[in-house]
Scaffold this active site. Structure first.
Site, PDB file in Angstrom:
ATOM      1  N   LEU A 111       0.833  -1.209   0.000  1.00 20.64           N
ATOM      2  CA  LEU A 111       0.000   0.000   0.000  1.00 20.64           C
ATOM      3  C   LEU A 111       0.870   1.262   0.000  1.00 20.64           C
ATOM      4  O   LEU A 111       0.535   2.252  -0.641  1.00 20.64           O
ATOM      5  CB  LEU A 111      -0.941   0.002   1.213  1.00 20.64           C
ATOM      6  CG  LEU A 111      -1.990   1.120   1.205  1.00 20.64           C
ATOM      7  CD1 LEU A 111      -2.959   0.961   0.039  1.00 20.64           C
ATOM      8  CD2 LEU A 111      -2.750   1.167   2.528  1.00 20.64           C
ATOM      9  N   GLU A 117      26.443  12.198  10.395  1.00 21.10           N
ATOM     10  CA  GLU A 117      25.730  10.921  10.540  1.00 21.10           C
ATOM     11  C   GLU A 117      25.488  10.140   9.234  1.00 21.10           C
ATOM     12  O   GLU A 117      24.479   9.453   9.100  1.00 21.10           O
ATOM     13  CB  GLU A 117      24.383  11.123  11.269  1.00 21.10           C
ATOM     14  CG  GLU A 117      24.534  11.820  12.615  1.00 21.10           C
ATOM     15  CD  GLU A 117      23.197  12.063  13.345  1.00 21.10           C
ATOM     16  OE1 GLU A 117      22.215  11.361  13.033  1.00 21.10           O
ATOM     17  OE2 GLU A 117      23.160  12.951  14.212  1.00 21.10           O
ATOM     18  N   HIS A 170      11.400  21.341   9.068  1.00 18.67           N
ATOM     19  CA  HIS A 170      10.402  20.463   8.448  1.00 18.67           C
ATOM     20  C   HIS A 170       9.857  21.042   7.159  1.00 18.67           C
ATOM     21  O   HIS A 170       9.108  20.396   6.452  1.00 18.67           O
ATOM     22  CB  HIS A 170       9.288  20.158   9.452  1.00 18.67           C
ATOM     23  CG  HIS A 170       9.832  19.521  10.704  1.00 18.67           C
ATOM     24  ND1 HIS A 170      10.186  20.263  11.803  1.00 18.67           N
ATOM     25  CD2 HIS A 170      10.151  18.240  10.997  1.00 18.67           C
ATOM     26  CE1 HIS A 170      10.676  19.456  12.734  1.00 18.67           C
ATOM     27  NE2 HIS A 170      10.676  18.230  12.270  1.00 18.67           N
TER      28      HIS A 170
HETATM   29  N1  GLN Z   1      20.980  13.758  15.801  1.00 20.47           N
HETATM   30  C1  GLN Z   1      19.783  13.412  15.100  1.00 20.47           C
HETATM   31  C2  GLN Z   1      19.775  14.099  13.736  1.00 20.47           C
HETATM   32  O1  GLN Z   1      20.304  15.172  13.643  1.00 20.47           O
HETATM   33  C3  GLN Z   1      18.556  13.823  15.858  1.00 20.47           C
HETATM   34  C4  GLN Z   1      17.303  13.410  15.152  1.00 20.47           C
HETATM   35  C5  GLN Z   1      16.027  13.681  15.898  1.00 20.47           C
HETATM   36  O2  GLN Z   1      15.894  14.644  16.581  1.00 20.47           O
HETATM   37  N2  GLN Z   1      15.045  12.831  15.744  1.00 20.47           N
HETATM   38  O3  GLN Z   1      19.200  13.589  12.788  1.00 20.47           O
END
Ligand code: GLN
Ligand code: ZN
Length: 756
Positions: free
Chosen positions: A26, A489, A699
């Protein structure tokens, strides 16, 4: 006046079904529709096929009452808003119903979506209905009737499911008045719906009122009784199953029992007790649908224990049916595709399909006696035995270390003293600039990860490619003039899964997807044993990043509460004990990072709020152990080492005091959208540490201007002295594009420099 109806009782059911499909069919079809790669007919046919498969599987598995209507193209609360004619006015002009629905869920270029928030204390997010003066409720049950007709055509013993009026109103956002003020408008619609469902052939209907497991006022409790007495008064209606889940019903139980509803579903995996049922004699006239099989966790049910509970319940209820504790929405479909779990661990687990079979076994034992399912009971017994005795669940060294901890182990020197030492050690400017950790996940990163998984490149090549990403991110931050850098990251697929893969005591699944919201699915790791850290997890990456710059690079870790919140957790010990074990592993990582030269270490706890218990009385204990586990993870460092944390929500409410309790030197929080009000709340709670209220909302793809960021910072400076204020975006940047990130951060640095 009240007519009694005598429906056929059932014996085995579940409260709801997942819908994304065993292979996320889906999700794919919906995203293809959104992208214009497939038309609505394609989406509808994929959905119909999935419903067909799901319903047939449940019937074949031996359930004698099957929920219909828990299918959703996005979210069941949004479906309820459609059912009740309560979509916001701003989507009304969209003619196509499917596009209108998705506009409410996701927004468009010009329309803001409904807000999204957590469904009780689960990891599922629902869309928050908006009720205002313009809301004119009306019944639009086409979806439910279509799904009922589909099930009836298959010869399925279908039980339509709707979310009840109390839960709907309590979860909605109201422009004016108390949530239940509009109840009198909804009750007639539900009555009408019930009559029409009866006419369409439904013998039973399930009305979900999970709000009954939260604290309710006396007025609200009275409304429970009045509403269900009223809904049950017509004779031409289906029998009503009033369903509760995620907790115990407490004072609401007597109110429900006093109404004429024919059946009540109670969650015996989340606090409902046999004694509570026995204390309400009026329940004995109803069918008790006992949620014995945990719908939210993945452990095999101890069938022996469940049978003795069921036996005890038969003392207080004339009829008992067996059920899942809640919808199976919250667990993966089936263990069948899991090929990498070891056999022992696998034997302790039950995903959706296995849970349905457990329900069949329990119901069969109740109706035909245990001899009919002797083999299944034995297998369950053996599995429980194997789990109890597995050495991986009892790691003496970890337990001894935890037992030897003293209060001093979770306490650092006073914050003022640390501040002075860190200032000398770090030499940061006023209003230091930084980011939250992740940088955009580029296609190079995704390609490298996929190539490693397929064996096209080896670990050395993978590390080389990730290091190249780190080089880029460090160079970018140097160019922009940020003060405290991060490595970006790139090596983390997910901030919890990454650590779960490296810690002992966790397992990860191949296909254990569950819906988080809309088309977003997550694959929570399984915390099954005592937690240990075989080797350092992040020091090489952070050390490499630090070798590329003289500015401080933050060590970057996920905190114990968040690791638990986004995993399936052990049910054989208190969550607090599991948290301490995870905290100890993180503590070791923190001290290794420090030894390796990290001067600043960030431990993210975005989920601190999520695990907050639903009942107020249970919240203080949770806040105490969650705060202590963060402190255990972070208090092992020297005063000169600066501990940061990141929290990911702006409605702090009940957890505001806990934020101060974490005692992190610097806390970054999402605040761009809440206009810095959170800073006043923090001050009121006595918080006097470093704070970085997000100065823009990551966001959205918009690039914030220097003026906008300056305005944010000036607002923050009204609440926080410059010496404590940090300048950062409100969350990680991994979902954003590189171009907007660079432009936004350039403006962020410019705003901070101008203010200095
Ligand atoms: N250290 C994470 C990042 O920067 C924190 C993510 C989050 O707040 N969910 O993506
Ligand atoms: Zn965040």
């Amino acid at each position: 006046m009240i007519m009694s109806i005598s429906p056929t009782p059932f014996t085995a059911t579940v409260l709801g079904l997942p819908r994304v499909g065993p292979n996320r069919e889906l999700k794919r079809a919906t995203e293809a529709y959104w992208a214009g790669r497939a038309d609505a007919d394609h989406l509808h046919s994929v959905a119909a096929e999935l419903r067909h498969t799901h319903l047939s599987a449940l019937a074949a598995a031996g359930l004698d009452s099957i929920p219909v209507g828990t299918f959703s193209y996005y979210d069941q609360v949004l479906d309820t808003a459609v059912l009740l004619g309560a979509l916001p006015a701003r989507v009304a002009d969209i003619a196509d119903p499917l596009d209108r629905y998705f506009a409410a869920a996701r927004g468009t270029d010009t329309i803001a979506p409904l807000e999204m928030t957590k469904w009780f204390d689960t990891n599922y997010h629902y869309l928050v209905p908006e009720v205002d003066a313009a809301t004119q409720f009306s019944l639009n049950p086409a979806k439910l009737f279509a799904e009922l007709a589909e099930a009836e055509a298959l010869g399925i013993p279908a039980r339509p499911v709707v979310i009840g009026p109390l839960t709907f109103l309590k979860l909605a956002k109201h422009a004016v008045g108390a949530p239940l003020d509009r109840l009198a408008e909804l009750v007639p619609l539900y009555r009408d719906l019930l009559t029409r469902l009866a006419a369409a052939g439904a013998e039973w209907v399930q009305i979900d009122e999970p709000i009954l497991v939260t604290d309710l006022s006396d007025t609200e409790l009275a409304a429970v009784r009045a509403t269900y007495t009223e809904l049950a008064s017509p004779a031409d209606r289906p029998a009503i199953l009033l369903a509760t889940y995620f907790g115990h019903t407490d004072a609401a139980l007597a109110e429900i029992a006093a109404t004429p509803v024919e059946a009540v579903a109670l969650d015996f995996t989340a606090g409902t007790t046999v004694d509570a049922v026995a204390s309400v004699p009026a329940l004995s006239r109803k069918l008790l649908v006992a949620g014995m099989v945990d719908g939210r966790n993945i452990w095999r049910t101890d069938l022996g224990a469940a049978l003795s509970t069921l036996g005890a319940l038969l003392g207080s209820a004339t009829r008992v049916a067996v059920s899942s504790s809640c919808s199976l929405l919250h667990v993966p479909y089936s263990l069948t595709p899991e090929t990498t779990l070891d056999d022992r661990l696998r034997s302790w687990l039950a995903f959706g399909a296995e849970k349905v079979d457990e329900i069949r076994v329990l119901a069969t034992a109740l109706t035909q006696g245990t001899a009919a399912v002797a083999a299944e009971l034995r297998t369950a017994h053996d599995a429980a035995q194997s789990r109890r005795t597995d050495p991986r669940l009892h790691h003496d060294t970890v337990r001894a270390r935890l037992a030897a901890l003293t209060p001093a182990d979770i306490k650092r020197a006073p914050a003022d003293q640390r501040r002075i030492e860190q200032r000398a050690h770090l030499e940061l400017p006023l209003l230091p600039t930084t980011t939250i950790g992740s940088y955009p996940q580029t296609s190079a990163i995704r390609l490298a990860r996929a190539a490693l998984r397929k064996g096209e490149i080896d670990q050395t090549e993978y590390v080389a490619r990730m290091r190249a990403e780190i080089d880029d991110v460090i160079a970018l931050q140097e160019r922009l003039g940020l003060d405290v850098l991060v490595h970006g990251e790139p090596e983390r697929n997910d901030m919890v899964q990454y650590f779960a893969e490296l810690l002992d005591g966790f397992a990860v699944t191949d296909n254990g997807w569950v819906q988080s919201y809309g088309t977003r699915c997550v694959r929570p790791p399984i915390l099954f044993g005592d937690v240990t850290r075989p080797t350092p997890m992040t020091t090489d990456w952070i050390g490499y990043a630090q070798s590329r710059t003289t500015k401080p690079v933050k060590g970057m870790l996920t905190g114990p509460v968040t690791i638990l919140a986004w995993s399936f957790v052990r049910d054989d010990q208190p969550l607090a004990d599991s948290a301490r074990q995870v905290a100890l592993a993180i503590r070791d990582e923190v001290t290794d990072l420090e030894r390796n030269g990290a001067r600043i270490i960030q431990v993210d706890e975005p989920a601190l709020r999520e695990l907050l218990p639903l009942r107020t009385a249970e919240q203080p204990a949770y806040l105490a152990w969650s705060v202590d586990s963060f402190r255990l993870a972070t208090a092992g460092v020297a005063d000169t080492t600066q501990i940061h944390t990141h929290l990911c929500y702006s409605e702090f409410g009940e957890v505001i005091g806990a934020i101060a309790g974490l005692d992190a030197d610097v806390t970054s929080i999402e605040a761009a959208r809440s206009h810095m009000e959170v800073l006043d709340d923090l001050n009121a709670a006595g918080f006097d540490l470093g704070v970085g209220p997000g100065v823009y909302d990551i966001h959205s793809p918009r690039v914030p201007s220097v003026e906008e960021i300056t305005t944010s910072l000036n607002a923050a400076l009204k609440a926080v002295p410059a010496e404590r204020l940090w300048v950062n975006p409100d969350c990680g940047l991994k979902t954003r594009g590189p171009v907007e990130v660079e432009a936004s951060l350039r403006n962020l640095v410019a705003a901070a420099e101008a203010l200095r």
